[in-house]
Scaffold this motif. Structure first.
Motif, PDB file in Angstrom:
ATOM      1  N   ALA A   1      66.825  17.585   9.426  1.00 33.34           N
ATOM      2  CA  ALA A   1      66.540  16.174   9.726  1.00 33.34           C
ATOM      3  C   ALA A   1      67.283  15.712  10.977  1.00 33.34           C
ATOM      4  O   ALA A   1      66.682  15.107  11.870  1.00 33.34           O
ATOM      5  N   ALA A   2      68.586  15.970  11.051  1.00 32.54           N
ATOM      6  CA  ALA A   2      69.360  15.509  12.209  1.00 32.54           C
ATOM      7  C   ALA A   2      68.901  16.174  13.511  1.00 32.54           C
ATOM      8  O   ALA A   2      68.665  15.475  14.504  1.00 32.54           O
ATOM      9  N   PRO A   3      68.724  17.492  13.552  1.00 31.44           N
ATOM     10  CA  PRO A   3      68.244  18.084  14.806  1.00 31.44           C
ATOM     11  C   PRO A   3      66.840  17.601  15.189  1.00 31.44           C
ATOM     12  O   PRO A   3      66.560  17.382  16.374  1.00 31.44           O
ATOM     13  N   SER A   4      65.982  17.411  14.208  1.00 31.49           N
ATOM     14  CA  SER A   4      64.633  16.896  14.500  1.00 31.49           C
ATOM     15  C   SER A   4      64.716  15.485  15.067  1.00 31.49           C
ATOM     16  O   SER A   4      63.987  15.131  15.999  1.00 31.49           O
ATOM     17  N   GLY A   5      65.610  14.688  14.506  1.00 30.15           N
ATOM     18  CA  GLY A   5      65.818  13.340  15.023  1.00 30.15           C
ATOM     19  C   GLY A   5      66.361  13.358  16.433  1.00 30.15           C
ATOM     20  O   GLY A   5      65.950  12.566  17.282  1.00 30.15           O
ATOM     21  N   GLY A   6      67.271  14.270  16.699  1.00 33.37           N
ATOM     22  CA  GLY A   6      67.808  14.408  18.060  1.00 33.37           C
ATOM     23  C   GLY A   6      66.730  14.781  19.060  1.00 33.37           C
ATOM     24  O   GLY A   6      66.679  14.231  20.167  1.00 33.37           O
ATOM     25  N   VAL A   7      65.847  15.682  18.680  1.00 31.61           N
ATOM     26  CA  VAL A   7      64.733  16.067  19.558  1.00 31.61           C
ATOM     27  C   VAL A   7      63.822  14.870  19.797  1.00 31.61           C
ATOM     28  O   VAL A   7      63.385  14.618  20.924  1.00 31.61           O
ATOM     29  N   ALA A   8      63.537  14.095  18.753  1.00 30.19           N
ATOM     30  CA  ALA A   8      62.692  12.905  18.912  1.00 30.19           C
ATOM     31  C   ALA A   8      63.337  11.902  19.873  1.00 30.19           C
ATOM     32  O   ALA A   8      62.646  11.300  20.709  1.00 30.19           O
ATOM     33  N   LEU A   9      64.652  11.724  19.783  1.00 32.43           N
ATOM     34  CA  LEU A   9      65.350  10.804  20.690  1.00 32.43           C
ATOM     35  C   LEU A   9      65.271  11.299  22.135  1.00 32.43           C
ATOM     36  O   LEU A   9      65.019  10.511  23.054  1.00 32.43           O
ATOM     37  N   ILE A  10      65.465  12.585  22.332  1.00 31.71           N
ATOM     38  CA  ILE A  10      65.357  13.153  23.681  1.00 31.71           C
ATOM     39  C   ILE A  10      63.952  12.965  24.225  1.00 31.71           C
ATOM     40  O   ILE A  10      63.762  12.551  25.384  1.00 31.71           O
ATOM     41  N   LEU A  11      62.944  13.236  23.403  1.00 31.67           N
ATOM     42  CA  LEU A  11      61.551  13.051  23.841  1.00 31.67           C
ATOM     43  C   LEU A  11      61.257  11.581  24.139  1.00 31.67           C
ATOM     44  O   LEU A  11      60.501  11.267  25.064  1.00 31.67           O
ATOM     45  N   GLY A  12      61.857  10.684  23.365  1.00 32.07           N
ATOM     46  CA  GLY A  12      61.691   9.250  23.634  1.00 32.07           C
ATOM     47  C   GLY A  12      62.226   8.874  25.000  1.00 32.07           C
ATOM     48  O   GLY A  12      61.588   8.119  25.744  1.00 32.07           O
ATOM     49  N   TRP A  13      63.398   9.399  25.352  1.00 34.23           N
ATOM     50  CA  TRP A  13      63.965   9.119  26.677  1.00 34.23           C
ATOM     51  C   TRP A  13      63.117   9.740  27.773  1.00 34.23           C
ATOM     52  O   TRP A  13      62.945   9.141  28.844  1.00 34.23           O
ATOM     53  N   LEU A  14      62.568  10.930  27.540  1.00 34.13           N
ATOM     54  CA  LEU A  14      61.684  11.545  28.541  1.00 34.13           C
ATOM     55  C   LEU A  14      60.398  10.730  28.712  1.00 34.13           C
ATOM     56  O   LEU A  14      59.889  10.599  29.821  1.00 34.13           O
ATOM     57  N   ALA A  15      59.893  10.160  27.617  1.00 32.11           N
ATOM     58  CA  ALA A  15      58.715   9.291  27.715  1.00 32.11           C
ATOM     59  C   ALA A  15      59.037   8.040  28.528  1.00 32.11           C
ATOM     60  O   ALA A  15      58.197   7.560  29.305  1.00 32.11           O
ATOM     61  N   VAL A  16      60.249   7.501  28.382  1.00 28.36           N
ATOM     62  CA  VAL A  16      60.672   6.366  29.208  1.00 28.36           C
ATOM     63  C   VAL A  16      60.653   6.772  30.681  1.00 28.36           C
ATOM     64  O   VAL A  16      60.147   6.045  31.546  1.00 28.36           O
ATOM     65  N   ALA A  17      61.194   7.955  30.969  1.00 28.27           N
ATOM     66  CA  ALA A  17      61.256   8.432  32.356  1.00 28.27           C
ATOM     67  C   ALA A  17      59.863   8.631  32.950  1.00 28.27           C
ATOM     68  O   ALA A  17      59.575   8.187  34.060  1.00 28.27           O
ATOM     69  N   VAL A  18      58.973   9.264  32.199  1.00 27.58           N
ATOM     70  CA  VAL A  18      57.612   9.494  32.685  1.00 27.58           C
ATOM     71  C   VAL A  18      56.880   8.162  32.847  1.00 27.58           C
ATOM     72  O   VAL A  18      56.185   7.940  33.847  1.00 27.58           O
ATOM     73  N   GLY A  19      57.064   7.271  31.882  1.00 26.87           N
ATOM     74  CA  GLY A  19      56.431   5.954  31.970  1.00 26.87           C
ATOM     75  C   GLY A  19      56.867   5.172  33.196  1.00 26.87           C
ATOM     76  O   GLY A  19      56.093   4.411  33.777  1.00 26.87           O
ATOM     77  N   ALA A  20      58.106   5.373  33.606  1.00 26.10           N
ATOM     78  CA  ALA A  20      58.606   4.677  34.798  1.00 26.10           C
ATOM     79  C   ALA A  20      57.945   5.191  36.073  1.00 26.10           C
ATOM     80  O   ALA A  20      57.866   4.475  37.066  1.00 26.10           O
ATOM     81  N   LEU A  21      57.451   6.419  36.045  1.00 25.64           N
ATOM     82  CA  LEU A  21      56.804   7.002  37.214  1.00 25.64           C
ATOM     83  C   LEU A  21      55.326   6.626  37.317  1.00 25.64           C
ATOM     84  O   LEU A  21      54.743   6.703  38.408  1.00 25.64           O
ATOM     85  N   LEU A  22      54.729   6.219  36.217  1.00 25.59           N
ATOM     86  CA  LEU A  22      53.309   5.865  36.207  1.00 25.59           C
ATOM     87  C   LEU A  22      53.102   4.481  36.810  1.00 25.59           C
ATOM     88  O   LEU A  22      53.989   3.626  36.727  1.00 25.59           O
ATOM     89  N   PRO A  23      51.918   4.242  37.375  1.00 28.58           N
ATOM     90  CA  PRO A  23      51.641   2.898  37.920  1.00 28.58           C
ATOM     91  C   PRO A  23      51.681   1.858  36.804  1.00 28.58           C
ATOM     92  O   PRO A  23      51.263   2.121  35.685  1.00 28.58           O
ATOM     93  N   ARG A  24      52.186   0.689  37.137  1.00 27.81           N
ATOM     94  CA  ARG A  24      52.271  -0.410  36.165  1.00 27.81           C
ATOM     95  C   ARG A  24      50.889  -1.003  35.919  1.00 27.81           C
ATOM     96  O   ARG A  24      50.075  -1.108  36.815  1.00 27.81           O
ATOM     97  N   ARG A  25      50.686  -1.440  34.675  1.00 33.15           N
ATOM     98  CA  ARG A  25      49.459  -2.155  34.331  1.00 33.15           C
ATOM     99  C   ARG A  25      49.549  -3.567  34.874  1.00 33.15           C
ATOM    100  O   ARG A  25      50.617  -4.128  35.020  1.00 33.15           O
TER     101      ARG A  25
END
Length: 117
Positions: free
Chosen positions: A92-116
């Motif tokens: 559970a804890a390692p899976s949660g850690g991976v989800a948190l890392i992926l969440g931050w990567l989604a923030v980073a990718v979202g920042a690179l995409l054009p704004r709506r």
């Protein structure tokens, strides 16, 4: 319902849970990693609050979902171990850690995409 409301609600719950977890760790159940669990909750409460108010962020919903799931699994597992002396579920804890890392990567990718608009 607009995305900012459930994300903001999640931010408030994560923040309150973080403070409560830190208080329990400081006063009642010591040496159980509750400081780590509380810190993860508080840090991600602030991130969720920012996402709730991030107009035009393309991957805001995905980031928020990953943050909430990650906090539930990571901090939830540490809290469950402190209270019940057993794991929430295997990995559970390692899976949660991976989800948190992926969440931050989604923030980073979202920042690179054009704004709506």
């Amino acid at each position: 319902m607009s995305a900012h409301r459930p994300i903001g609600l999640s931010a408030g719950i994560a923040g309150a849970a973080g403070v409560a977890t830190l208080a329990v760790g400081a006063h009642a159940i010591t040496d159980a990693n509750l400081d780590v669990a509380g810190s993860i909750l508080l840090f991600h409460a602030a991130a969720l609050l920012a996402l709730a108010n991030a107009g035009g962020q393309r991957l805001r919903g995905l980031s928020a979902l990953l943050f909430v799931a990650g906090c539930l699994m990571f901090s939830g597992d540490l809290i469950f171990k402190a209270v019940m002396a057993r794991s929430l579920f295997p990995l559970a804890a390692p899976s949660g850690g991976v989800a948190l890392i992926l969440g931050w990567l989604a923030v980073a990718v979202g920042a690179l995409l054009p704004r709506r608009i």
